[in-house]
Structure formats: C-alpha cells, structure tokens
Design a protein around this motif. Structure first.
Motif, short mmCIF file in Angstrom:
data_model
loop_
_atom_site.label_atom_id
_atom_site.label_comp_id
_atom_site.label_asym_id
_atom_site.label_seq_id
_atom_site.Cartn_x
_atom_site.Cartn_y
_atom_site.Cartn_z
N GLY A 79 -10.61 5.81 -9.45
CA GLY A 79 -10.35 4.46 -9.78
C GLY A 79 -9.09 4.42 -10.23
N LEU A 80 -8.36 5.22 -10.95
CA LEU A 80 -6.93 5.13 -11.40
C LEU A 80 -6.02 4.97 -10.07
CD1 LEU A 80 -6.81 7.86 -14.08
CD2 LEU A 80 -6.60 5.32 -14.46
N LEU A 81 -6.25 5.83 -8.83
CA LEU A 81 -5.58 5.65 -7.86
C LEU A 81 -5.63 4.01 -7.18
CD1 LEU A 81 -3.96 7.32 -5.40
CD2 LEU A 81 -6.18 7.53 -4.36
N LEU A 82 -7.00 3.80 -7.07
CA LEU A 82 -7.16 2.28 -6.37
C LEU A 82 -6.40 1.42 -7.41
CD1 LEU A 82 -10.83 2.57 -5.42
CD2 LEU A 82 -8.90 2.44 -4.25
N LEU A 83 -6.67 1.54 -8.78
CA LEU A 83 -5.80 0.56 -9.59
C LEU A 83 -4.13 0.56 -9.27
CD1 LEU A 83 -7.44 0.94 -12.93
CD2 LEU A 83 -7.21 -1.24 -11.67
N LYS A 84 -3.78 1.67 -9.15
CA LYS A 84 -2.27 2.02 -8.99
C LYS A 84 -1.87 1.40 -7.66
CE LYS A 84 1.79 3.59 -9.93
NZ LYS A 84 2.57 2.99 -11.06
N ALA A 85 -2.72 1.38 -6.53
CA ALA A 85 -2.44 1.18 -5.28
C ALA A 85 -2.55 -0.48 -5.20
CB ALA A 85 -3.77 1.43 -4.39
N THR A 86 -3.41 -1.00 -5.96
CA THR A 86 -3.40 -2.52 -5.87
C THR A 86 -2.42 -3.14 -7.10
OG1 THR A 86 -4.98 -2.39 -7.92
CG2 THR A 86 -5.92 -2.56 -5.68
N GLN A 87 -1.78 -2.48 -7.73
CA GLN A 87 -0.47 -2.97 -8.55
C GLN A 87 0.68 -2.83 -7.95
OE1 GLN A 87 -0.99 -0.89 -12.38
NE2 GLN A 87 -3.02 -1.85 -12.61
N GLU A 88 0.77 -2.16 -6.67
CA GLU A 88 2.02 -2.03 -6.12
C GLU A 88 2.35 -3.48 -5.22
OE1 GLU A 88 4.48 0.04 -6.36
OE2 GLU A 88 3.14 1.07 -7.80
N PRO A 89 3.41 -3.72 -5.02
CA PRO A 89 3.56 -5.00 -3.97
C PRO A 89 3.07 -4.61 -2.62
CG PRO A 89 5.54 -4.07 -5.04
CD PRO A 89 4.74 -3.28 -5.41
N PHE A 90 2.22 -5.59 -2.11
CA PHE A 90 1.38 -5.48 -0.78
C PHE A 90 2.38 -5.50 0.37
CE2 PHE A 90 -1.45 -7.02 2.39
CZ PHE A 90 -2.55 -5.91 2.41
N ASP A 91 2.17 -4.53 1.31
CA ASP A 91 3.18 -4.79 2.36
C ASP A 91 2.25 -5.10 3.56
OD1 ASP A 91 4.72 -4.06 4.35
OD2 ASP A 91 5.04 -1.99 4.09
N LEU A 92 2.84 -6.55 4.14
CA LEU A 92 2.10 -7.21 4.88
C LEU A 92 2.47 -6.78 6.57
CD1 LEU A 92 2.58 -10.73 3.55
CD2 LEU A 92 0.34 -9.32 3.68
N THR A 93 3.34 -5.51 6.62
CA THR A 93 3.55 -5.05 7.88
C THR A 93 2.20 -4.98 8.90
OG1 THR A 93 5.51 -4.21 6.99
CG2 THR A 93 4.94 -3.59 9.04
N LEU A 94 1.61 -4.07 8.24
CA LEU A 94 0.19 -3.65 9.42
C LEU A 94 -0.48 -5.02 9.47
CD1 LEU A 94 -0.62 -0.33 7.95
CD2 LEU A 94 0.26 -0.98 10.12
N THR A 95 -0.60 -5.75 8.34
CA THR A 95 -1.47 -7.09 8.52
C THR A 95 -0.91 -7.82 9.67
OG1 THR A 95 -1.99 -6.83 6.40
CG2 THR A 95 -2.35 -8.95 7.31
#
Length: 791
Positions: free
Chosen positions: A702-718
């Motif tokens: 849960g903490l890992l997912l929260l930390k990941a979602t709080q980082e700026p989203f990188d749209l490169t792969l998208t």
C-alpha cells in the motif's frame, strides 16, 4: 588476407573436426585410424609452420571476427614468437601423440571416445595460446580444464581415476575463476579487451593502484593451472590417465598454460618488486618440492610427473627473475622440456605396455629386448640432464648464466636451481637407465620391442632434441629468438650454441652434473631418506584437498538442512518476511514514506464495492473450514475486477474475472480430491504472527503504491504505446497490443506458469488416487471407508 584468415580459422578448427570424426573412423578402421586422424594436427602444424619466416622477421599476425562490436568483443587470435612456438608444439607433438595412442590403446573398446577427447583437448589448448581477446582466452582456458577432466577420468570405472579427474577440475577450475576476475580487472584498468591492446598499453597496468590485486588474481589462475606449490598435488595424481594423455599433458598442453600466461603478461606486469619476488619464491619452492618428491617414487610415470612439477617451477622462477638472460633461459628450457618430457613419458608407456609394470624396482636388463626404446630414452635423458649434444644443455647453460650474479638473491636462486637440476638429472637417468641396464628381471609380460606406432613418437622427439642443438643457429633464428622477443616485449637475439663457454656457467653446469651423478649412485638411499622425511612431515596438500572437499560437503549439507528443511510453511513464511522487509525498511531508513492522502470523495456505488471487498476479507478470516475460505477469497478478486471495470479497463476486468474463477475452481478441486485437513488448526500465537506478517506485506504494498502515485506521472511509455500500437502492431486496442505484442514473452510466461500449476495439481491428484488404490488393494476395510467418503 581473407584467405589467410579463413585458413587459420580452419587450422584452429581441425582438432574439433577430428573429434567429430574419430569415433566413426575407429569403428571402421580400428587402431589403423590413428594414421588418417593424425592428419588433422599435422595439417594444422604445417599451416602454422608457414608463419615462421614472417614471425622471425619481427612481424606478428593479428586477425579474427567481430562478435559483439558494441562491447568490443571479438573472436580473435594473435600469432607472434610466443604463441606460434606453443602452437607448433601443440600440433606437432599432438600428431605424434595421436599415432602413439593408436598403438597404446589398440583393441580398447573406447578408443574412439579417447580420440575424441584428445582432439578436444588439443583444440582447447591451441585456442588458448593463440587467443587474442580475453573472452576467447578464458573460454579455451576453461575448456582445457573440462577436457582434461574427461581424459584423466577416462578409465572412469576406477575410483582413483574419478578422484584424480575431480581434483584436477576443482583446482584448475577454481583458478579459472580467479583468472576471469583478473582479466576483468585488467580490462577495467586499461580499457583493453585483448592481449594485443594490453601489450600496447605499456606501463599503464603496472602504474595502477589495482595492479597488485590484478597480479594476485592472475597468479591464482596461472599457479593452479601450472601446478605451482601448494597446488602441485593435482598433477601427479593426473597420472591415473592413460599414458598418451600424460605425455601430452606434461609436454605441450595444459600444465604449460599457466607458464604461457605469465610469459604473455611479462611485458606489462613484469619488472615490479611483487612480480620479481612472488614468482621466484613460489617457482623455487615448486622446483625443490617436485624434485624431492620425484626421488621418493618408484613408478616411472610418477617420477616423471614430479619432475614436470619441478620444471614448471623452474620456468616460473626464470620468468619472474626479471633479466633478459632469464627470459632466454626460460624460452630454451620450455622447448627442451617439451621434447624430452614427451619422449620419456612415451618411453614409460612403452615399458609398461610391453612388460606389464612401471615399477622401477621390478625392471632391469631390457636393453637387448627393446634397443630402440632404450636409445630414445637415453637421448631424452641426456637432454633432461643438460648434457651435450642435446638442446637441454643449451638451456642449462643459459639458466646458469642468468642466475650467476654476485648478489644475495641471485645466489639463493642459483643454489635452488642447481639443487633442483641435479635431482632432475638423477631422476632422468634413473628412468632411462635403470629399466634397461643390469641383470634381466622377470616381468609380468615377456618384453619385446614396441610396434612402430609406439616407438615413432619418442624417437622423433629424441632426435629433435639433438638436432635442435646441432643446428642451434637456425633454430634460434626461427623459434628461440622470436619467442624470447615476445616474452620480453622487445627484440632479442639468442646465440648460445654447443661450443662450451668457459666460465662460471660451465662450472655451475659441471657442479650440477656431479651432484646428479652422486644422487643417482645413491638413489636407493635417497629414496629411503625422502620416505622417512615425508613420514615425519605427515599428510601433505593432497590429504588437505580431501579434508577440504569433505568439509565442504559437510558444510553444504548443514546449510541445506538449515535453508531447505522440507516444510513449505517455512519457505512461504521466509519469502513473505523478506518481501515485507524490502517493502518497509528502505522507505523508513531513507525517509521515503508517502504523504498521508486525504479522504477520497467516492460515489456510493464505488464505496459499496470496497465494502464488499472488506466483507469478503472478513469472511475469509472468520471461515471455519478451508473450502469456505477459498470460496470467500474469490470475493476479493471479483471486487477488484469490478473496480477495473468502473475505471474503464474492461479487458483487464475480464482477465481478473477469469483468473479468480479459475483459481477458486482449482483450489476447490484440490480440497475435494486431496485428503487435507478441512479446518485450520494453527495455534493462536502462530495465527497472530502470520496475521502480522500479512498486514506488514499489505501495508508495504500500500505504501509503495501511494508513493508511486504521488510522483509526477511520466507519459513517455504512454505516448510510445499510443503512437506505435497501431503503426507497428496494427491494433487499435492499446492494452491488447501491449499484452500480446509488446509484452508477448511476458504473457507467454504467465500462461506457462498457470499451465505448470495445473499440471502439478493434476499430478498430485493422480499420485494420491494411485496411492489410495494401492492401499485399498491391500486392505478391504480401506476400500469400504473410501466408498463411504466418496460423494
């Protein structure tokens, strides 16, 4: 140039082609297959001999093929005076060994397999000495260890042969790992990935602070391969191999690989205090230990094997001494040793083959029955003893000239060299004279002269040992001087000949011969004295190797019992403990915990889905039997699938539904088919600890997912997948394209995991059903009970 490259590559491949053809050739031609099979190394010898004029003129040949250009990796070779001399020795003596093997193993059921192994060994050693790139050098280095293992253990039905083969593989294989680390370190220091580039680097390696570490690693590989003290014990034990292997191993191949490496690296690693101390010290110790142990032996092959140990020590001593004269002496002695040691080993094999014994105390008077063998043995012993008119005399004179200096360290080394050479003199003539002179001794077989396939090899090598000295000017111009130039890294010209040079070297040679004659005269007393000394010293390194292997096995068993106790519960618990630690410890230590999110503003139907998931969790925890818990567990997966559906991922939702359904069905099937406990009988304390572990893992994710979602989203792969999904994969559904095309291998792996799981469960069910049927067949009451339990 392309044709030369192709021919050289073909010459390097010829031994491996011979290995492929050998079994069929022996099946059709028997021992006569040795003649056509000998053409493979003979043709390679002729090809490499064609480079002699260019190499003598001071040129070198560097060529090969690109393999991984981005990493600067090539399959490349380097031919100069050093590698060419080794190549000629390997292929030339190899030709004679193939012929000798045809006669020695005549009628042997596995002669074809033996020829395959000897050709593989030959090709590995040939590839090693001509390799330019570090990669090919290491690959062929390890191949020599593997192929020598096959040859030493050829008679695998004997325990002694299996032990000797394993010992050689462990010692030389361990040294190979040190060599690999050393080559990688040299690559890191100099940026050179091949020998030619390293030789052009000059003193960069010596000036590096990592020089000593690289030197120790390289010496670890060289000392184990060339049987330097205290790793010398594996080489005499390798005498469990058939005599053709011993002759080839000791004269031109594997044991000289370490010496070759030291000679090759002398221009870039030599000239330092560490080099000029470590090599002479270990080389001198090996020289003395080998000769003293040789005096103790009565087996002809063992006597020669221990003198090989001492000769390798002498070569290492000379290579590390640091003077031009020492380099010249090492070059001359290496060639002389290859000729006389190959001849003497083949002579020992002939004596054993024709008389049925190699015990020197049970041999005598064979001169009249085996005159040609006696002549070859005597000529080889003259060279080994350093007497004129043999090439060994030139080598011994140069050794004395190199070491005879008026300072303490050279004086010590001179004494060591004289003592070792004198003892080798005694052993050489013990092997060449004791079995042939004196009164005739009754032997297990009636002795007679060997057939041509057996005596051809020692006769040719013995003649070469004499001819090379008589035409020393020609020999030096084409062999000795180019080789010395390559070892020293500068142009050198050797001029020593059979004409005596009166002075200190000649006096030291005479002293060596005098001591050798005295030891030979009192050989039985010297043997008895060495036996007493060795008994007083107790077990040596050979016994230590057995103790090391035994301790290693016991340690591995203890570690395995600790790490693999056989209980699935422990494996799963440790796995989740490590997972929880990896998820929770780093964020706490490095202050990377996520910010506590605000209460989400959810719609009522979204909250209802989460509530269903919580209710399902409570149902799993409070279930009284395992089947109810398994079915309740599916509620979690279905809830997650609905969440995926609500957030616009129908494909992912469908996959989740399928996976959860399949999981519940499989687990339920297992519960109904296997005799498992229906309820969970864990004690409360264990349930509490498992619950804490589960909460820790869940909290970590849960903490890992929260930390990941709080980082700026990188749209490169998208952006990448959105742009290329239709362009490359021709699919409009990006998710499907990612799963099927971009991540096709990953998806295949997931499918494979599910399939393997299903097959494993099916196997468990069948094993259980088979056990029940077998039990019921023996006990009618069990069958009746099973009928009652079946629904």
């Amino acid at each position: 140039m392309a044709s030369v490259t192709g021919l050289t590559f073909l010459a390097l491949c010829l031994p491996f082609l011979g290995a492929m053809i050998a079994p069929a050739a022996v099946r059709h031609l028997g021992h006569n297959a040795a003649w056509p099979l000998a053409l493979f190394p003979a043709l390679a010898f002729l090809h490499f001999a064609g480079f002699l004029p260019d190499i003598a003129a001071g040129h070198s040949v560097q060529d090969g093929f690109e393999w991984v250009p981005s990493l600067n990796l090539r399959f490349s070779w380097l031919l100069d005076g050093l590698s060419l001399t080794f190549a000629l020795l390997i292929t030339g003596i190899g030709t004679l060994i193939v012929l000798y093997s045809g006669g020695y193993l005549k009628g042997h059921a596995d002669q074809g397999r033996f020829f395959s192994f000897i050709f593989l060994f030959m090709g590995s050693m040939l590839g090693l000495v001509v390799s330019d790139s570090f990669l090919t050098l290491f690959v062929f280095w390890e191949l020599t260890s593997i192929t020598s293992f096959l040859l030493i253990g050829f008679d695998h039905q004997r325990e002694a042969a299996r032990r000797a083969a394993l010992q050689a593989l462990v010692v030389t294989g361990g040294g190979g790992l040190l060599l690999l680390a050393g080559l990688l370190l040299i690559w890191q220091i100099t940026g050179a990935a091949d020998m030619s580039g390293l030789l052009r680097a000059g003193g960069a390696l010596r000036e590096s602070p990592l020089y000593l570490a690289a030197l120790i690693l390289i010496l670890g590989g060289a000392f184990t391969k060339s049987a330097q003290f205290p790793f010398h014990f594996w080489l005499p034990n390798a005498m469990e191999a058939p005599t053709p292997v011993s002759a080839y191993l000791h004269s031109a191949t594997m044991v000289k690989a370490g010496v070759y490496l030291l000679m090759r690296l002398n221009p870039v690693m030599g000239g330092t205090m560490a080099w000029e101390m470590i090599l002479p010290v270990f080389g001198g110790m090996t020289l003395l230990v080998g000769t003293l142990l040789a005096i103790r032996q009565t087996d002809l092959k063992l006597k020669l094997a221990y003198t090989t140990v001492s000769s390798l020590g002498l070569l290492v001593l000379l290579t590390g001494f640091g003077s031009d004269d020492a380099v010249e002496a090492a070059v001359l002695y290496l060639v002389a040793h290859s000729l006389f040691k190959g001849a003497l080993f083949m002579v020992a094999g002939i004596v054993d083959h024709e008389t049925g014994t190699r015990d020197i105390t049970r041999l005598g008077g064979l001169r009249t029955a085996m005159p040609l063998t006696f002549a070859a043995a005597l000529a080889a012993a003259i060279s080994m003893g350093g007497l004129p008119p043999a090439f060994g005399f030139l080598a011994k004179e140069e050794i004395a000239a190199a070491l005879a200096q008026a300072s303490p360290w050279p004086i010590v080394l001179t004494i060591v060299a004289i003592a070792g050479s004198a003892l080798m003199f005694a052993v050489a003539f013990a092997v060449a004279l004791k079995p042939f002179i004196g009164a005739r001794v009754e032997t297990p077989r009636h002795p007679h002269e060997a057939p041509p396939l057996l005596w051809l090899g020692p006769v040719v090598l013995a003649i070469l040992g004499l001819a090379a000295a008589m035409v020393s000017g020609f020999w030096h111009a084409y062999v000795s001087s180019p080789m010395a130039s390559a070892v020293s890294g500068k142009g050198m010209e050797i001029s020593i000949s059979l004409v005596p040079h009166f002075g200190m070297p000649l006096a030291l040679s005479a002293l060596t011969v005098l001591i050798g004659v005295l030891v030979y005269w009192k050989l039985d007393s010297a043997r008895f004295l060495m036996a007493v000394v060795l008994r007083k010293l107790g077990p040596g390194p050979d016994h230590g190797f057995d103790a090391f292997i035994s301790g290693l096995v016991r340690l591995s068993h203890a570690v395995s019992r600790f790490l693999q106790p056989g209980r699935l519960e422990i494996y799963v618990t440790v796995t989740f403990l490590c997972l929880a630690a990896m998820l929770l410890v780093p964020p706490v230590l490095y202050g990377e915990l996520p910010a506590i999110p605000s209460r989400p503003n959810m719609q009522w139907h979204e909250a209802a889905i989460f509530l269903i998931a919580v209710i399902g969790l409570a149902a799993v925890v409070t279930a009284r039997d395992r089947l109810t818990a398994i079915v309740s567990l599916g509620i979690q997966g279905f809830a997650v699938a609905v969440i995926f559906l609500l957030f616009g991922a129908p494909d992912l939702s469908f996959t989740q539904f399928m996976v959860e359904t399949l999981s519940v069905v499989i687990l339920a099937l297992v519960m109904t088919r296997l005799r498992l406990s229906t309820a969970d009988h864990r004690p409360p304390l264990q349930m509490l600890s498992h619950a804490a572990l589960a909460i820790a893992c869940g909290l970590g994710f849960g903490l890992l997912l929260l930390k990941a979602t709080q980082e700026p989203f990188d749209l490169t792969l998208t952006a990448f997948f959105s742009h290329y999904s239709k362009l490359i994969a021709h699919g409009a559904n990006v998710v499907n394209v990612i799963i099927v095309d971009f991540r096709g291998t990953d998806t295949l792996g997931e499918i494979a995991v599910v399939t393997i799981t299903g097959l494993a469960i099916l196997a468990l069910i069948r094993i259980r059903a088979g056990g029940e049927r077998k039990l019921a067949a023996n006990d009618p009451d069990v069958e009746e009970a099973m009928e009652v339990e079946r629904p």
